[in-house]
Design an enzyme around this catalytic site. Structure first.
Site, short mmCIF file in Angstrom:
data_model
loop_
_atom_site.label_atom_id
_atom_site.label_comp_id
_atom_site.label_asym_id
_atom_site.label_seq_id
_atom_site.Cartn_x
_atom_site.Cartn_y
_atom_site.Cartn_z
N CYS A 35 27.96 18.25 29.98
CA CYS A 35 26.71 18.93 29.51
C CYS A 35 26.77 19.98 29.09
CB CYS A 35 25.60 18.56 30.56
SG CYS A 35 24.04 19.29 29.99
N CYS A 73 19.04 23.84 35.58
CA CYS A 73 18.76 23.34 34.28
C CYS A 73 17.12 23.39 34.17
CB CYS A 73 19.72 22.35 33.83
SG CYS A 73 19.10 20.64 34.49
N GLU A 103 30.44 18.68 39.71
CA GLU A 103 30.15 19.96 38.98
C GLU A 103 30.71 21.13 39.47
OE1 GLU A 103 26.20 20.39 37.59
OE2 GLU A 103 26.30 22.73 37.64
N HIS A 110 30.77 18.15 45.05
CA HIS A 110 29.93 17.56 43.89
C HIS A 110 30.82 17.83 42.74
CE1 HIS A 110 27.09 17.25 40.52
NE2 HIS A 110 26.40 16.41 41.43
N CYS A 129 17.51 13.11 31.14
CA CYS A 129 17.53 14.44 30.36
C CYS A 129 18.47 14.38 29.23
CB CYS A 129 18.33 15.43 31.34
SG CYS A 129 19.90 15.12 31.73
N HIS A 167 25.69 9.92 37.26
CA HIS A 167 25.58 9.18 38.79
C HIS A 167 24.52 8.06 38.68
CE1 HIS A 167 27.41 12.88 40.87
NE2 HIS A 167 28.44 11.74 40.41
N SER A 197 23.28 11.40 43.51
CA SER A 197 22.54 12.27 42.41
C SER A 197 22.04 13.54 42.66
CB SER A 197 21.84 11.32 41.47
OG SER A 197 20.84 12.24 40.80
N SER A 198 22.77 14.51 42.72
CA SER A 198 22.25 15.75 43.31
C SER A 198 20.66 16.05 42.96
CB SER A 198 22.87 16.96 42.88
OG SER A 198 22.31 18.01 43.11
S1 SF4 Z 1 22.89 20.06 33.57
FE1 SF4 Z 1 20.68 19.32 33.50
S2 SF4 Z 1 20.53 18.69 31.17
FE2 SF4 Z 1 22.63 18.82 31.79
S3 SF4 Z 1 23.31 16.75 32.51
FE3 SF4 Z 1 22.65 18.13 34.32
S4 SF4 Z 1 20.63 17.50 34.78
FE4 SF4 Z 1 21.08 16.92 32.65
#
Ligand code: SF4
Length: 330
Positions: A113, A212, A143, A141, A28, A57, A240-241
């Site tokens: 990101c 996203c 994030e 996770h 992405c 990941h 990797s989620s």
């Molecule tokens: S939020 Fe979406 S665009 Fe951004 S790194 Fe994660 S998967 Fe990729």
């Protein structure tokens, strides 16, 4: 009889296999940018460049960067203060990590990101307006750790499923908002959000949604293709989620084989003996070379006919952080 043997007459022909490649798949815009950040930093500063946590990941990506002089660290005290850059991964970091980096005098470059940063800003804006925030996501996770860490302890409550929404302990009438992890299952999240809005009709909803574009598009592609094939191979890391979610979508679509594999070495080819059609997709952090190697593996064992099913075109692009753009321009 001298008889040369014509081997083509006695060898079994390879079984036929139709392979549908999902498009979009793989990298992405956020992952492309994060890898570009590291490679540009290497060019500008030379090795070593430090990256906190896996930049994305994927072991192939991480190993390729290690070979170029990148050192991956889990804690900031593993990086020396000074000019060597320390890069935050695409998943983002908590405020505490950013503050500690400043205290240590580290030369930070943030590869978070922009779509994760957008969620951070939403959560901060809700907090400023006095709202309690419900974060829909998976505990642990990176994030989620980074998003929860944008705000003081207690300001955010994490939920991952409908049952947790039912158990949420919120004072009646308390102002509420929700945000989500960017890489969730679109279907599961719809159910959790429905439970939230049913229980808390006044809850503030993200105007554009937080899952996203890349996660949404890859799930939609595999959903459409999975209905036409017997098996699905998702290329991606177990941690990797968004890759895990792709495998789940295929399974729910009724595929009798739905595998998540990091590379061709992890495939037990025997399980495809009776399969005549399969789909291949890749998570947002899996490079295309891994898809190509898996295709080669199938081509060695089957007479393959490859086609691509494109469900949407992607043109998303995120520029490098300003400090790198300016330094690269000089
Ligand atoms: S939020 Fe979406 S665009 Fe951004 S790194 Fe994660 S998967 Fe990729």
């Amino acid at each position: 009889m001298t008889g040369d043997v014509n081997t083509s007459e006695i060898m079994d022909p390879k079984p036929k296999l139709r392979i549908v490649l999902c498009a979009p798949r793989g990298f992405c815009a956020g992952v492309v940018r994060a890898i570009d950040v590291v490679e540009t930093a290497l060019k500008l500063h030379g090795a070593p460049v430090y990256v906190r946590h896996e930049i994305v990941h994927n072991k192939y990506v991480v190993d390729s960067l290690k070979a170029k002089g990148v050192e991956f660290i889990e804690e900031l005290n593993e990086a020396p203060p000074g000019p060597a850059p320390v890069i935050f991964s695409a998943h983002g970091v908590s405020k505490a990590v950013a503050e500690e980096a400043a205290r240590r005098g580290l030369n930070i470059i943030d590869a978070t990101c922009p779509l994760v940063t957008k969620v951070h800003r939403e959560a901060q804006a809700h907090f400023k307006r006095g709202r309690h925030i419900v974060l829909v996501g998976h505990a642990g996770h990176p994030e989620v750790v980074g998003t929860m860490g944008q705000l003081p302890k207690g300001a955010v409550t994490l939920v991952s499923e409908v049952a947790e929404v039912e158990r949420l302990d919120v004072a009646p009438g308390a102002p509420l908002a929700y945000v989500t992890q960017t890489t969730l299952s679109v279907d599961d999240t719809r159910e959790v959000v429905a439970a939230l809005t049913r229980r808390f009709p006044e809850i503030h909803v993200p105007p554009l949604g937080d899952i996203c574009y890349a996660t949404t598009n890859r799930q939609e592609a595999i959903r459409q293709v999975a209905a036409q094939v017997e098996a699905v191979v998702v290329v991606g890391a177990a941690n990797s989620s968004n890759s895990q979610r792709l495998r789940e979508v295929a399974e729910r679509a009724g595929c009798r084989i739905a595998l998540l594999v990091p590379d061709e070495h992890a495939i037990d080819w025997n399980i495809f003996q009776d399969v005549s059609s399969l789909a291949i997709t890749a998570g947002a952090s899996a490079p295309e070379i891994l898809v190509e190697r898996i295709l080669d593996g199938f081509a060695e064992r089957f007479e393959i006919a490859v086609e691509t099913l494109t469900t949407t075109d992607e043109a998303m692009f995120f520029p490098l952080p300003r400090e790198l753009r300016e330094a690269a321009a000089e």
